[in-house]
Design a protein around this motif. Structure first.
Motif, short mmCIF file in Angstrom:
data_model
loop_
_atom_site.label_atom_id
_atom_site.label_comp_id
_atom_site.label_asym_id
_atom_site.label_seq_id
_atom_site.Cartn_x
_atom_site.Cartn_y
_atom_site.Cartn_z
N LEU A 15 -45.25 -4.14 42.41
CA LEU A 15 -44.72 -4.49 43.73
C LEU A 15 -45.75 -5.26 44.56
CD1 LEU A 15 -42.82 -1.20 44.66
CD2 LEU A 15 -41.79 -3.43 44.19
N LYS A 24 -45.25 -9.00 45.77
CA LYS A 24 -45.26 -9.23 47.22
C LYS A 24 -46.31 -10.27 47.60
CE LYS A 24 -45.68 -6.77 51.63
NZ LYS A 24 -45.63 -5.44 52.27
N LEU A 46 -45.17 -13.73 46.77
CA LEU A 46 -44.18 -14.16 47.75
C LEU A 46 -44.86 -14.61 49.05
CD1 LEU A 46 -41.02 -14.19 48.34
CD2 LEU A 46 -41.41 -11.96 49.42
N PHE A 47 -45.79 -13.81 49.55
CA PHE A 47 -46.45 -14.10 50.81
C PHE A 47 -47.47 -15.23 50.68
CE2 PHE A 47 -44.29 -10.39 52.12
CZ PHE A 47 -44.34 -10.31 53.50
N TYR A 64 -37.97 -2.19 49.21
CA TYR A 64 -39.38 -2.47 49.52
C TYR A 64 -39.56 -3.90 50.01
CZ TYR A 64 -44.37 -3.29 48.78
OH TYR A 64 -45.68 -3.62 48.94
N GLN A 65 -38.96 -4.86 49.30
CA GLN A 65 -39.12 -6.27 49.66
C GLN A 65 -37.86 -7.01 49.24
OE1 GLN A 65 -42.32 -7.16 51.14
NE2 GLN A 65 -40.92 -8.72 51.90
N GLU A 95 -36.66 -9.85 49.57
CA GLU A 95 -36.72 -11.25 49.11
C GLU A 95 -37.02 -11.36 47.61
OE1 GLU A 95 -38.11 -11.04 53.40
OE2 GLU A 95 -38.54 -9.97 51.54
N LEU A 96 -37.51 -10.27 47.01
CA LEU A 96 -37.84 -10.32 45.60
C LEU A 96 -36.58 -10.31 44.75
CD1 LEU A 96 -40.84 -7.80 45.40
CD2 LEU A 96 -40.93 -10.31 45.41
N SER A 105 -51.39 -3.70 50.73
CA SER A 105 -50.10 -4.24 51.17
C SER A 105 -50.24 -4.96 52.51
CB SER A 105 -49.06 -3.13 51.28
OG SER A 105 -49.47 -2.14 52.21
N ALA A 118 -51.70 -8.38 51.87
CA ALA A 118 -50.66 -9.30 51.39
C ALA A 118 -49.88 -9.89 52.56
CB ALA A 118 -49.72 -8.57 50.43
N GLU A 119 -49.55 -9.06 53.55
CA GLU A 119 -48.78 -9.52 54.70
C GLU A 119 -49.59 -10.42 55.62
OE1 GLU A 119 -47.45 -5.88 56.42
OE2 GLU A 119 -46.05 -5.44 54.78
#
Length: 497
Positions: free
Chosen positions: A263, A267, A270-271, A292-293, A295-296, A478, A481-482
């Motif tokens: 994950l 993630k 993606l970010f 959790y996300q 968009e995945l 996490s 990542a954001e």
């Protein structure tokens, strides 16, 4: 990128700068002292008691100039002690000694270690500098041992006295052990090695006015990844683009008890700007991924061998994957798809050098930490030798190697080494490597070549953590990542919000 050069080449740059810019060596020394002082005053309060320990060469001249500049800047408690272990004083040392007189800065000479103060608050070490070309005398060894034992805080000028910039050995070290070293013009490769903590706990570097055009002509295999270079490598998103423009990444990772790793990797991809990210997983885990996300995208693990791999721009695999025979077969199947790949963690634990030679037919990025690296390429007793092996293996295997550490080394297939300096101890938590894998994967999906994806991914990942560490003691993976999109935005805008 900043070229890292040898000590001999740095001295040649000094001579070239003076000869071609019309500046005297004394003026260049003044520029160096000014640059050093600018950093020093941001770290050390004027209420501290400063003792400059000087030799009589040019490093000592730097120290005397620094003492004078600090007094001018309002540091009242300064003394200079010259160690009497040198046959002759340099001309620039003599000039700066004369300049001290008008400011009435105490100047003493120590001929034995017993003549040194019993206690130091802050020491500025300006005894030998980078031009060390002899064995230390018993007087210097004893004096350095006394300073190391009795100084509250020690700052070295350019390099700790007793240390050679171009010798990468640290056994039986008897020189100054600095808390901080302020280097001139370039970082020193030496200080990026973990073993160098016996020489200096930290270092900073500052430009002193050497001729940069000349420095760029010096051949080297080592480069310092700075923010300016990364800003030039970053691609700004353009009008009339869409999700397909920025690539589709496939993440094949995670196992029964390590779903979080997959994950985090997905993630971070993606970010980091991948247009689409698909996570391969068991079908009964799809709802948790969507929560959790959302968009995945997801793909069923049972469909591994019937997926259309042509639609993916790259594949990331390894984090939390496991190392049993089924995972090994899965990895070898993925390698045969001839898509650009990022291999981390268990993917590296499942591979051998022979398998890499057999299966690498496409751009591949290996991201080992030290134990994974040594398992793949042989045990090493020091980091300099490990770097030389990584240079050779990246060339031999035609791949990119990201050797992770506080200063991460990134090797391309030409044997060039780019050193990444972003990142901090607040990032020392589980899952951080998974986010790095995802970050590199995101840039790879977007069309960056494997090497630049690794260089930019490492820098952005660490920079995101650095920005968070300004406000937080700990920065979970996490959260890093954001932070990545905001970090990239700031880099693209030249540091402006």
């Amino acid at each position: 990128m900043l070229k890292l050069i040898t000590d001999k080449e740095m001295r040649e740059a000094d001579v070239y700068t003076c000869a071609h810019s019309g500046i005297s060596s004394t003026e260049l020394m003044e520029q160096a002292a000014t640059a050093f002082t600018k950093i020093f005053v941001t770290d050390i309060s004027p209420i501290r008691h400063i003792t400059v320990i000087a030799g009589t060469g040019n490093n000592g001249g730097d120290g005397l100039a620094i003492a004078r500049l600090l007094r001018i800047k309002g540091y009242p408690n300064i003394q200079v002690i010259c160690l009497d272990d040198f046959a002759n004083a340099s001309e620039d040392f003599t000039i700066n000694k004369e300049r001290l007189h008008s400011l009435k800065i105490p100047f003493e000479t120590a001929r034995t270690p017993e003549q040194l103060p019993q206690h130091f608050d802050v020491v500025i070490d300006a005894v030998l500098g980078s031009g060390l070309n002899r064995e230390l005398s018993s007087f210097l060894k004893s004096s350095f041992a006394h300073i190391n034992k009795n100084s509250q805080y020690t700052v070295s000028v350019d390099i700790p006295s007793g240390c050679s910039a171009d010798r990468f050995t640290f056994e039986n070290y008897e020189g100054i052990r600095a808390d901080l070293t302020i280097c001139f013009q370039r970082p020193k490769l030496l200080f990026t090695l973990p073993e160098s903590s016996v020489v200096t706990k930290a270092f900073k570097f500052t430009e002193i006015g050497l001729d940069e055009t000349y420095l760029t002509t010096i051949p080297t295999d080592y480069y310092w990844t700075d923010e300016t270079a990364v800003q030039k490598l970053l691609h700004k998103r353009k009008a009339f683009t869409h999700k397909g423009t920025y690539g589709h990444a496939l993440v094949v990772s995670g196992n029964t008890q390590t779903k979080g790793a997959s994950l985090l990797t997905a993630k971070a991809a993606l970010f980091s700007g991948a247009g689409l990210v698909t996570l391969l997983s068991e079908a009964d885990y799809f709802p948790y991924i969507n929560i959790y996300q959302p968009e995945l995208m997801t793909a069923d693990k049972d469909d591994l061998k019937i997926l259309d791999y042509a639609k993916y721009q790259c594949i990331a695999t390894g984090p939390g994957m496991g190392t049993d025979n089924d995972q090994r077969k899965q990895l070898l199947f993925l390698l045969q798809q001839k898509q650009p790949m990022v291999l981390d963690a268990d993917a590296l634990n499942l591979l051998t050098t022979d398998l890499l030679k057999q299966y690498i037919k496409q751009p591949v990025i290996l991201t080992p930490h030290v134990k994974e690296f040594d398992r793949l390429f042989g045990k090493h007793t020091n980091w300099y030798d490990r770097i030389q092996t990584a240079k050779a293996k990246a060339k031999e295997l035609h791949c990119v190697i990201v050797l992770k550490n506080q200063y991460t080394y990134i090797f391309n297939e030409e044997g060039k080494v780019f050193i990444n300096a972003t990142g901090n101890p607040a990032m020392a938590q589980g899952g951080m490597g998974d986010v790095l894998t995802g970050c590199i994967t995101g840039f790879l999906a977007r069309g960056y070549c494997a090497f630049y994806a690794a260089v930019v991914g490492c820098f952005v990942h660490g920079k995101a953590g650095d920005e968070l560490a300004e406000s937080y003691e700990v920065t979970p993976a996490s959260v890093v990542a954001e932070q990545i999109p905001l970090t990239v935005r700031r880099l693209l805008s030249g540091g402006k919000d």
